[in-house]
Write an enzyme that holds these catalytic residues in place. Structure first.
Site, PDB file in Angstrom:
ATOM      1  N   LYS A   8       0.839  -1.448   0.138  1.00 39.73           N
ATOM      2  CA  LYS A   8      -0.100   0.122   0.119  1.00 39.73           C
ATOM      3  C   LYS A   8       1.148   1.100  -0.247  1.00 39.73           C
ATOM      4  O   LYS A   8      -0.017   2.341  -0.749  1.00 39.73           O
ATOM      5  CB  LYS A   8      -0.617  -0.175   0.923  1.00 39.73           C
ATOM      6  CG  LYS A   8      -1.872  -1.094   1.639  1.00 39.73           C
ATOM      7  CD  LYS A   8      -2.901  -0.928   2.875  1.00 39.73           C
ATOM      8  CE  LYS A   8      -2.221  -0.623   3.688  1.00 39.73           C
ATOM      9  NZ  LYS A   8      -1.326  -2.346   4.049  1.00 39.73           N
ATOM     10  N   ARG A  83     -10.105   1.774   7.948  1.00 37.86           N
ATOM     11  CA  ARG A  83      -9.785   0.843   8.190  1.00 37.86           C
ATOM     12  C   ARG A  83     -10.935  -0.446   9.002  1.00 37.86           C
ATOM     13  O   ARG A  83     -11.013  -1.521   9.310  1.00 37.86           O
ATOM     14  CB  ARG A  83      -8.759   0.292   8.981  1.00 37.86           C
ATOM     15  CG  ARG A  83      -7.124  -0.158   8.652  1.00 37.86           C
ATOM     16  CD  ARG A  83      -5.762   0.032   8.994  1.00 37.86           C
ATOM     17  NE  ARG A  83      -4.945  -0.633   8.977  1.00 37.86           N
ATOM     18  CZ  ARG A  83      -3.799  -0.223   8.675  1.00 37.86           C
ATOM     19  NH1 ARG A  83      -3.634   0.835   8.158  1.00 37.86           N
ATOM     20  NH2 ARG A  83      -2.761  -0.979   8.222  1.00 37.86           N
ATOM     21  N   ARG A 122      10.960  -6.631   5.162  1.00 38.00           N
ATOM     22  CA  ARG A 122      11.694  -4.909   5.379  1.00 38.00           C
ATOM     23  C   ARG A 122      11.414  -5.204   6.856  1.00 38.00           C
ATOM     24  O   ARG A 122      11.813  -3.969   7.366  1.00 38.00           O
ATOM     25  CB  ARG A 122       9.262  -5.051   4.981  1.00 38.00           C
ATOM     26  CG  ARG A 122       9.401  -3.431   5.920  1.00 38.00           C
ATOM     27  CD  ARG A 122       7.373  -3.021   5.718  1.00 38.00           C
ATOM     28  NE  ARG A 122       7.035  -3.776   6.529  1.00 38.00           N
ATOM     29  CZ  ARG A 122       5.316  -3.126   6.185  1.00 38.00           C
ATOM     30  NH1 ARG A 122       5.333  -2.406   5.350  1.00 38.00           N
ATOM     31  NH2 ARG A 122       4.937  -2.995   7.134  1.00 38.00           N
ATOM     32  N   ARG A 128      10.772  -1.820  11.264  1.00 37.32           N
ATOM     33  CA  ARG A 128       9.282  -0.957  12.068  1.00 37.32           C
ATOM     34  C   ARG A 128       9.102  -2.323  13.069  1.00 37.32           C
ATOM     35  O   ARG A 128       9.655  -3.164  13.253  1.00 37.32           O
ATOM     36  CB  ARG A 128       8.516  -1.327  10.369  1.00 37.32           C
ATOM     37  CG  ARG A 128       8.201  -0.066  10.057  1.00 37.32           C
ATOM     38  CD  ARG A 128       7.399  -0.207   8.798  1.00 37.32           C
ATOM     39  NE  ARG A 128       6.019  -0.888   9.644  1.00 37.32           N
ATOM     40  CZ  ARG A 128       4.891  -0.683   9.266  1.00 37.32           C
ATOM     41  NH1 ARG A 128       4.931   0.089   8.598  1.00 37.32           N
ATOM     42  NH2 ARG A 128       3.492  -0.997   9.346  1.00 37.32           N
ATOM     43  N   ARG A 139      -1.510  -8.700  12.986  1.00 38.72           N
ATOM     44  CA  ARG A 139      -2.616  -7.425  12.510  1.00 38.72           C
ATOM     45  C   ARG A 139      -2.941  -8.034  11.404  1.00 38.72           C
ATOM     46  O   ARG A 139      -4.067  -7.526  10.644  1.00 38.72           O
ATOM     47  CB  ARG A 139      -1.034  -6.692  11.627  1.00 38.72           C
ATOM     48  CG  ARG A 139      -0.202  -5.555  12.671  1.00 38.72           C
ATOM     49  CD  ARG A 139       1.061  -4.919  12.404  1.00 38.72           C
ATOM     50  NE  ARG A 139       1.455  -4.534  11.007  1.00 38.72           N
ATOM     51  CZ  ARG A 139       1.850  -5.088  10.510  1.00 38.72           C
ATOM     52  NH1 ARG A 139       2.973  -4.929  10.743  1.00 38.72           N
ATOM     53  NH2 ARG A 139       2.941  -3.579   9.304  1.00 38.72           N
TER      54      ARG A 139
HETATM   55  P1  AMP Z   1       0.841   0.577   8.721  1.00 39.25           P
HETATM   56  O1  AMP Z   1       1.619   1.441   8.688  1.00 39.25           O
HETATM   57  O2  AMP Z   1      -1.167   1.483   7.722  1.00 39.25           O
HETATM   58  O3  AMP Z   1       0.954  -0.903   8.705  1.00 39.25           O
HETATM   59  O4  AMP Z   1      -0.358   0.998  10.089  1.00 39.25           O
HETATM   60  C1  AMP Z   1      -0.028   0.614  11.136  1.00 39.25           C
HETATM   61  C2  AMP Z   1       0.118   0.730  12.124  1.00 39.25           C
HETATM   62  O5  AMP Z   1      -0.746   1.816  12.855  1.00 39.25           O
HETATM   63  C3  AMP Z   1      -0.935  -0.434  12.433  1.00 39.25           C
HETATM   64  O6  AMP Z   1      -0.960  -1.536  12.353  1.00 39.25           O
HETATM   65  C4  AMP Z   1      -2.292   0.051  13.779  1.00 39.25           C
HETATM   66  O7  AMP Z   1      -1.633  -0.085  14.574  1.00 39.25           O
HETATM   67  C5  AMP Z   1      -2.006   2.091  12.889  1.00 39.25           C
HETATM   68  N1  AMP Z   1      -2.925   2.172  12.595  1.00 39.25           N
HETATM   69  C6  AMP Z   1      -2.938   2.770  10.960  1.00 39.25           C
HETATM   70  N2  AMP Z   1      -3.791   3.370  10.282  1.00 39.25           N
HETATM   71  C7  AMP Z   1      -4.796   2.760  11.165  1.00 39.25           C
HETATM   72  C8  AMP Z   1      -6.151   3.212  11.213  1.00 39.25           C
HETATM   73  N3  AMP Z   1      -6.889   3.566   9.707  1.00 39.25           N
HETATM   74  N4  AMP Z   1      -7.065   2.473  12.315  1.00 39.25           N
HETATM   75  C9  AMP Z   1      -6.240   2.402  13.157  1.00 39.25           C
HETATM   76  N5  AMP Z   1      -5.289   1.925  13.412  1.00 39.25           N
HETATM   77  C10 AMP Z   1      -4.523   2.175  11.906  1.00 39.25           C
END
Ligand code: AMP
Length: 186
Positions: A8, A83, A122, A128, A139
């Site tokens: 993404k 989400r 990654r 990360r 996740r």
């Molecule tokens: P990502 O980089 O998109 O994988 O997001 C990393 C983490 O940020 C996720 O595992 C959640 O803990 C938090 N996060 C990101 N976007 C959201 C969202 N729309 N709603 C809730 N938590 C989020």
């Protein structure tokens, strides 16, 4: 949209550049807040580290403020939001207020084995905190439970675009552009 590791973030930047709009990644905003040690970062960190979603009220407010910024006036690409079903409703309300509309919801599909490989890769390159095997698994579960149902919602609205996310980055980008050209921009 897409499960963790679907690509993404990588694709969001390319697509947003193409359309001349900001790519707004909730994950990136949370990570920036965590490294700056802001109040928001402190709130978000424990959820992120556990692979859980940050509570909707925190996330929604952050997105609301971000899309109210000047650079988002001509439009924006959201990466990682909404989400949850509650976030879908919240986003509808936000864009009603800003006068935007959702042109397309893009889902990247990648098979489970490839996802795990990508995330482990990654973990080595980006380091990360949430790319450990246990958190990756959590996740993925959270995505299936809370985010996958959104696919049906947007399919019913007729704006869902599903793209095969397997293979090289450039190939996937090409598929995305091909698919988006057939989406009505009305
Ligand atoms: P990502 O980089 O998109 O994988 O997001 C990393 C983490 O940020 C996720 O595992 C959640 O803990 C938090 N996060 C990101 N976007 C959201 C969202 N729309 N709603 C809730 N938590 C989020």
């Amino acid at each position: 949209m897409g499960p963790p590791g679907a690509g993404k973030g990588t694709q969001a930047k390319v697509v947003a550049d193409h359309f001349g709009v900001p790519a707004i990644s909730t994950g990136d905003i949370f990570r920036a807040n965590v490294s700056e040690g802001t109040e928001l970062g402190v709130k978000a960190k424990r959820y992120m580290d556990a692979g859980e979603y940050v509570p909707d009220d925190v996330t929604n407010l952050m997105v609301r403020n971000r899309i109210d910024e000047k650079d988002a006036e001509p439009g924006f690409l959201l990466d990682g939001y909404p989400r949850t079903l509650a976030q879908v409703e919240e986003l509808d309300g936000m864009i009603k207020h800003t006068g935007h509309q959702l042109d397309a919801v893009l889902v990247l599909t990648v098979d489970d084995e490839e996802l795990v490989q990508r995330l482990l890769e990654r973990a080595k390159t980006e380091g990360r905190a949430d790319d450990t095997e246990e958190v990756i698994r959590r996740r993925q579960e959270v995505y299936s439970e809370q985010t996958e149902p959104l696919i049906g919602v947007y399919r019913d609205r007729g704006i869902l675009v599903e793209v095969d996310g397997m293979g090289e980055v450039d190939e996937v980008t090409k598929r995305i552009f091909d698919a988006l050209d057939v989406v009505p921009q009305s």
